[in-house]
Design an enzyme around this catalytic site. Sequence first.
Site, PDB file in Angstrom:
ATOM      1  N   LYS A 127       5.787  -2.443   6.492  1.00 27.95           N
ATOM      2  CA  LYS A 127       5.569  -1.127   7.118  1.00 27.95           C
ATOM      3  C   LYS A 127       6.016  -1.077   8.589  1.00 27.95           C
ATOM      4  O   LYS A 127       6.381  -0.024   9.083  1.00 27.95           O
ATOM      5  CB  LYS A 127       4.099  -0.730   7.019  1.00 27.95           C
ATOM      6  N   ASP A 162       0.499   8.575   5.044  1.00 31.64           N
ATOM      7  CA  ASP A 162      -0.922   8.208   4.894  1.00 31.64           C
ATOM      8  C   ASP A 162      -1.821   9.145   5.701  1.00 31.64           C
ATOM      9  O   ASP A 162      -2.894   9.539   5.232  1.00 31.64           O
ATOM     10  CB  ASP A 162      -1.168   6.761   5.355  1.00 31.64           C
ATOM     11  N   GLY A 165      -6.975  -1.987  10.958  1.00 33.35           N
ATOM     12  CA  GLY A 165      -5.673  -2.418  10.452  1.00 33.35           C
ATOM     13  C   GLY A 165      -4.721  -1.236  10.274  1.00 33.35           C
ATOM     14  O   GLY A 165      -4.904  -0.175  10.887  1.00 33.35           O
ATOM     15  N   ALA A 214      -4.041   0.927   7.751  1.00 30.62           N
ATOM     16  CA  ALA A 214      -4.550   2.197   7.209  1.00 30.62           C
ATOM     17  C   ALA A 214      -5.462   2.874   8.233  1.00 30.62           C
ATOM     18  O   ALA A 214      -5.442   4.106   8.375  1.00 30.62           O
ATOM     19  CB  ALA A 214      -5.293   1.945   5.902  1.00 30.62           C
TER      20      ALA A 214
HETATM   21  P1  NAP Z   1      -4.763  -4.314   6.734  1.00 27.55           P
HETATM   22  O1  NAP Z   1      -3.729  -3.812   7.672  1.00 27.55           O
HETATM   23  O2  NAP Z   1      -4.712  -5.711   6.225  1.00 27.55           O
HETATM   24  O3  NAP Z   1      -6.183  -4.082   7.492  1.00 27.55           O
HETATM   25  C1  NAP Z   1      -7.400  -4.485   6.911  1.00 27.55           C
HETATM   26  C2  NAP Z   1      -8.534  -4.321   7.915  1.00 27.55           C
HETATM   27  O4  NAP Z   1      -9.731  -4.768   7.256  1.00 27.55           O
HETATM   28  C3  NAP Z   1      -8.385  -5.177   9.180  1.00 27.55           C
HETATM   29  O5  NAP Z   1      -8.962  -4.501  10.275  1.00 27.55           O
HETATM   30  C4  NAP Z   1      -9.233  -6.420   8.812  1.00 27.55           C
HETATM   31  O6  NAP Z   1      -9.717  -7.128   9.909  1.00 27.55           O
HETATM   32  C5  NAP Z   1     -10.374  -5.740   8.087  1.00 27.55           C
HETATM   33  N1  NAP Z   1     -11.109  -6.681   7.263  1.00 27.55           N
HETATM   34  C6  NAP Z   1     -10.638  -7.444   6.256  1.00 27.55           C
HETATM   35  N2  NAP Z   1     -11.641  -8.201   5.745  1.00 27.55           N
HETATM   36  C7  NAP Z   1     -12.748  -7.913   6.480  1.00 27.55           C
HETATM   37  C8  NAP Z   1     -14.091  -8.358   6.438  1.00 27.55           C
HETATM   38  N3  NAP Z   1     -14.504  -9.254   5.542  1.00 27.55           N
HETATM   39  N4  NAP Z   1     -14.989  -7.829   7.319  1.00 27.55           N
HETATM   40  C9  NAP Z   1     -14.582  -6.914   8.219  1.00 27.55           C
HETATM   41  N5  NAP Z   1     -13.315  -6.439   8.309  1.00 27.55           N
HETATM   42  C10 NAP Z   1     -12.415  -6.934   7.447  1.00 27.55           C
HETATM   43  O7  NAP Z   1      -4.848  -3.413   5.422  1.00 27.55           O
HETATM   44  P2  NAP Z   1      -4.572  -1.834   5.336  1.00 27.55           P
HETATM   45  O8  NAP Z   1      -3.165  -1.578   4.987  1.00 27.55           O
HETATM   46  O9  NAP Z   1      -5.151  -1.210   6.559  1.00 27.55           O
HETATM   47  O10 NAP Z   1      -5.443  -1.429   4.033  1.00 27.55           O
HETATM   48  C11 NAP Z   1      -6.859  -1.393   4.086  1.00 27.55           C
HETATM   49  C12 NAP Z   1      -7.371  -0.820   2.751  1.00 27.55           C
HETATM   50  O11 NAP Z   1      -6.994   0.551   2.653  1.00 27.55           O
HETATM   51  C13 NAP Z   1      -6.788  -1.532   1.518  1.00 27.55           C
HETATM   52  O12 NAP Z   1      -7.799  -1.677   0.559  1.00 27.55           O
HETATM   53  C14 NAP Z   1      -5.740  -0.550   1.013  1.00 27.55           C
HETATM   54  O13 NAP Z   1      -5.544  -0.616  -0.393  1.00 27.55           O
HETATM   55  C15 NAP Z   1      -6.382   0.780   1.394  1.00 27.55           C
HETATM   56  N6  NAP Z   1      -5.402   1.861   1.531  1.00 27.55           N
HETATM   57  C16 NAP Z   1      -5.578   2.965   0.765  1.00 27.55           C
HETATM   58  C17 NAP Z   1      -4.695   4.013   0.868  1.00 27.55           C
HETATM   59  C18 NAP Z   1      -4.907   5.224   0.010  1.00 27.55           C
HETATM   60  O14 NAP Z   1      -3.972   6.020  -0.165  1.00 27.55           O
HETATM   61  N7  NAP Z   1      -6.096   5.408  -0.518  1.00 27.55           N
HETATM   62  C19 NAP Z   1      -3.614   3.955   1.765  1.00 27.55           C
HETATM   63  C20 NAP Z   1      -3.474   2.810   2.559  1.00 27.55           C
HETATM   64  C21 NAP Z   1      -4.375   1.762   2.432  1.00 27.55           C
HETATM   65  P3  NAP Z   1      -8.921  -8.455  10.403  1.00 27.55           P
HETATM   66  O15 NAP Z   1      -7.616  -7.954  10.970  1.00 27.55           O
HETATM   67  O16 NAP Z   1      -9.843  -9.054  11.392  1.00 27.55           O
HETATM   68  O17 NAP Z   1      -8.688  -9.311   9.172  1.00 27.55           O
END
Ligand code: NAP
Length: 308
Positions: free
Chosen positions: A70, A106, A136, A138
């Site tokens: 991305k 998004d 992160g 999203a």
């Molecule tokens: P990402 O960039 O990897 O970000 C994940 C975030 O979650 C980071 O801030 C991470 O913190 C935090 N995290 C992970 N494990 C954790 C824990 N155990 N305790 C606290 N915080 C934690 O992923 P992303 O792209 O943002 O996606 C996040 C979610 O949104 C995913 O499940 C994805 O499928 C979903 N999503 C849905 C849509 C939709 O259309 N519905 C669109 C986009 C994303 P650290 O950096 O410290 O690890």
Amino acid sequence: MYRLGLVGYPLEHSLSPMIHGSALRIANINGDYRLYPVPPSPQGMAELGQLISKMRHGKLKGLNITIPYKQAIMEYLDVLTPAAQAIGAVNTLFMSDGKLVGDNSDAPGFMADLENICSKKTVGREVSRVLVLGAGGAARAVVYALGMAGWEVIIAARRLKQASDLVTHILHKIPDLKNTQSVPTNASELNGRFPIRAIDLNELPVFIQQTDPIHLVVNATSVGMFPDIYASPWPEHLELPASAMVYDLVYNPEETLFLHRARQQGHLAWSGWGMLVEQALISFEKWTGIAVPRQLVVQSLSIEGKPD
Ligand code: NAP
């Protein structure tokens, strides 16, 4: 043949081919939506280059981009939309006036779903303060969308630095917020109104006690996502803010532990499935010029049976 696709890695659980396949049928377009799983490696970057070349030559009409490309994709593009620039990530590529454009659907996808929910539940204007869990990719889109729509946003992340950096970035990207000075990061400093601020996830219990009412809690972490479905981003013994609505970006499973517990406690709660459909249809319209009604896609997927 209208060729569309998604590039990223891994992709085996992607629901995008189903959603776009349904949109293509409803729009009566002869086309397909393929998955291009490209592992991150020097060879992967070369494959990415080939897909971009296909976009430029019209062999591919549209591409979605997901993790881990991305951000990496941005340097290959001619133009970024304001949303993609502000969020710092691209999930949709399309050609416009001979230029390869990077966009982010998004943010409007999340907002479209939220507005749909609020209008159905006739939620009023007093709903304006939101707690976003995670900082992160999203979360960046969600915080940008909510900030642009005038919500007061609190970002809670386990790495405070990541959340604070996001606050600083977004404050400078949303013109009306650019001159905001104070960004407190300590729960005891949180009296008063700040448009966007960051807190440490560990401070949630203190924060919930001390702050003004929270109207919406959004999980933008990946906690609770398949296969770790017995995990929740919300501390087990902490009550959710009274009468807050809950939105979990995770869509697999459709009812996460977080949503399940929130519903058990009587909160209105929604999964990220609606956002997933909305963001897909926003990309689809960029590629085809056709606005397929969400309801038709949801109906056709429920007849075909979407996977859990
Ligand atoms: P990402 O960039 O990897 O970000 C994940 C975030 O979650 C980071 O801030 C991470 O913190 C935090 N995290 C992970 N494990 C954790 C824990 N155990 N305790 C606290 N915080 C934690 O992923 P992303 O792209 O943002 O996606 C996040 C979610 O949104 C995913 O499940 C994805 O499928 C979903 N999503 C849905 C849509 C939709 O259309 N519905 C669109 C986009 C994303 P650290 O950096 O410290 O690890």
